[in-house]
Structure formats: structure tokens, C-alpha cells
Design an enzyme around this catalytic site. Structure first.
Site, mmCIF file in Angstrom:
data_model
loop_
_atom_site.group_PDB
_atom_site.id
_atom_site.type_symbol
_atom_site.label_atom_id
_atom_site.label_comp_id
_atom_site.label_asym_id
_atom_site.label_seq_id
_atom_site.Cartn_x
_atom_site.Cartn_y
_atom_site.Cartn_z
ATOM 1 N N SER A 244 80.248 28.755 17.920
ATOM 2 C CA SER A 244 80.124 29.884 18.603
ATOM 3 C C SER A 244 80.799 29.730 19.919
ATOM 4 C CB SER A 244 78.522 29.872 18.738
ATOM 5 O OG SER A 244 78.144 31.318 19.022
ATOM 6 N N ASP B 13 77.180 37.920 9.580
ATOM 7 C CA ASP B 13 77.129 37.046 10.753
ATOM 8 C C ASP B 13 76.747 38.533 11.714
ATOM 9 O OD1 ASP B 13 76.825 35.865 13.232
ATOM 10 O OD2 ASP B 13 78.656 34.575 12.433
ATOM 11 N N HIS C 266 74.943 32.807 11.228
ATOM 12 C CA HIS C 266 75.767 32.313 12.023
ATOM 13 C C HIS C 266 75.811 30.822 12.332
ATOM 14 C CE1 HIS C 266 78.305 32.953 15.762
ATOM 15 N NE2 HIS C 266 77.446 32.219 16.603
#
Length: 262
Positions: free
Chosen positions: A93, A215, A243
Site C-alpha cells: 500500500s 480492491d 487490499h
């Protein structure tokens, strides 16, 4: 910085180093199902960003960590303190962009990047889909300001994206809740308001973009964008949804990284 970031080293002392960097609201334990799979032939390094997990909270400086550059500087410091070279940086991320910045600031230190669910700009822009409108992000940050625990409970299922596996959502919510609220608010603004699109064409090391299905935080259009902007990168579409594939689909995630590293 070893104690500051609760750095943990394991695996083969003479193996190519792999550094695992966690995402917002998480800590190094989120890699527990993936990182050990590389210990037989890699030197594995896990750590907590300052403000997360078991890091030294007294080291948190809002000025330094007012942008992702402060976190990138820490990653470089950790690698140099351990005398690492040809590092494979695996970033989830927001840490995918932290990895991009670190590689740009320390050319030669990193040999490859693995971006898990990267998003260089969360806010939609003209000709660009980031996944969130300006109003979405404003509401998200206002909700976090008003009620950290409530925000954590509401956001965890959105991020995890596996409603049939409530134990994963519960783990992520607990991780969010354990983060210092003031630091969480600050890091959330840095994360969701950042724009690192211009940094992507400067990546000069082999790069893997791991894109999850369905996602909500990093939609498929974002993964394709990152792949197109990073010259020579490999885009791997995972069957995993949500995610956090390193928690929901660790075997698939590990296999994709191994295939990339050859």
C-alpha cells in the site's frame, strides 16, 4: 534506528536481502504468513514504521513524517545500518510509494521493488482514477478525526475485502485501533493526500506490481497505471480480493514474488 523501528532480521545471512514494509495502520506482524517463506534463501528484514506497532513512539516527529520522504529516509537508514546491498524492497500500500522514494534517494542500494496494492494518488484527478473523490477523502479523514475506534471498525472490512473471513477483518481492525490516534490521523493525511505519480517514471530497478481483484483502496485501473508508468515493470493480477493479499492469500502472494525474483 534498529530499536526505533523494532527491526527484526532472520533467514540466510548470505542471502539476497528482502525488506518488508507494512501499510497504514499495520505493523510488521502483517507479513508473518509471507516473509518466513523467503528465509531459506534470503536475509529477511521486517520493521515497524515510526508510530506503528512496537516502534519508539517518542521518535515520532510530525515535521519529519509530514511527508512520505521521512519514512523513505528511515528505510534507507535501516538498510545502511544492516550493511545491506541489492535489496528487494517489498512494500504494501503506502509503503510501495515509500519504496519508490527510497530507491530514488539511494540509487544502488535497492535492486528490485515489489509493490503490493500500490496507489500513487488516492484522489481522482482529470484523466486519472485513484479510487476516491475529494469528498470521499475529506469524509474519511473527518470520520477518523471524530472517532478513531469507530473509523477503525468501519474501515477494516472495506480494506480487507473478504466478508466471508471475519477473522481477517477483526485482525485489521485491532491493528488500526492499536495505533496512537494522533499519529493515525497525521499519517492518514500524509497517505491519502499524497501524490507520487511523478516519481514513478524515475524508477530504474526491476519492479513487480501486485494487483488484487476487487480492491477498494487500489482499484485495478491504478495497478495498470503504475505498471504503465514504471518502465519495464511486471504486472501480476492476483485472484485474491481486497487490499491485503499477504493475509488473505499468502501462498498466491509468495508464489508471485518468487516468480518475479526468478
Amino acid at each position: 534506528m534498529i530499536a526505533r523501528n523494532r527491526v527484526r532480521v532472520s533467514g540466510a545471512d548470505d542471502g539476497r536481502p528482502m525488506v518488508f514494509a507494512h501499510g497504514f495502520g499495520c505493523a510488521q506482524e502483517m507479513w508473518r504468513l509471507v516473509a518466513p517463506e523467503f528465509e531459506r534463501d534470503h536475509r529477511v528484514v521486517r520493521f515497524d514504521h515510526v508510530g506503528a506497532g512496537g516502534s519508539d513512539l517518542s521518535a515520532y516527529d510530525p515535521g519529519k513524517y509530514g511527508s512520505l520522504d521521512g519514512y523513505a529516509a528511515d528505510v534507507i537508514e535501516i538498510c545502511r545500518a544492516l550493511d545491506l546491498d541489492d535489496v528487494v524492497l517489498v512494500g504494501h500500500s503506502v509503503s510501495a510509494m515509500i519504496g519508490v522514494l527510497a530507491a530514488a534517494r539511494a540509487p544502488g542500494l535497492f535492486g528490485a521493488l515489489v509493490m503490493v496494492g500500490p496507489n500513487p494518488r488516492y484522489v481522482d484527478d482529470e484523466g486519472y482514477t485513484g479510487g476516491f473523490s475529494r469528498e470521499d477523502v475529506a469524509a474519511l479523514l473527518e470520520s477518523l478525526d471524530a472517532n478513531h475506534l469507530g473509523w477503525s471498525a468501519a474501515m477494516a472490512p472495506v480494506v480487507m475485502g473478504n466478508p466471508d473471513r471475519p477473522e481477517l477483518t477483526a485482525e485489521l481492525a485491532d491493528s488500526f485501533c492499536r495505533t496512537d490516534p494522533d499519529i493515525a490521523r497525521h499519517f492518514a493525511r500524509v497517505t491519502f493526500l499524497s501524490d507520487n505519480r511523478a516519481d514513478l517514471p524515475g524508477v530504474r530497478v526491476p519492479t513487480l506490481v501486485l494487483q488484487c481483484s476487487a480492491d477498494a483502496i487500489a482499484p485495478e485501473a491504478v495497478g495498470r497505471y503504475v505498471h504503465e508508468q514504471v518502465r519495464g515493470s511486471v504486472l501480476t493480477q492476483l485472484r485474491a480480493t481486497g487490499h491485503c493479499p499477504h493475509l488473505s492469500a499468502p501462498a498466491e502472494t509468495t508464489a508471485a514474488i518468487r516468480a518475479f525474483l526468478g
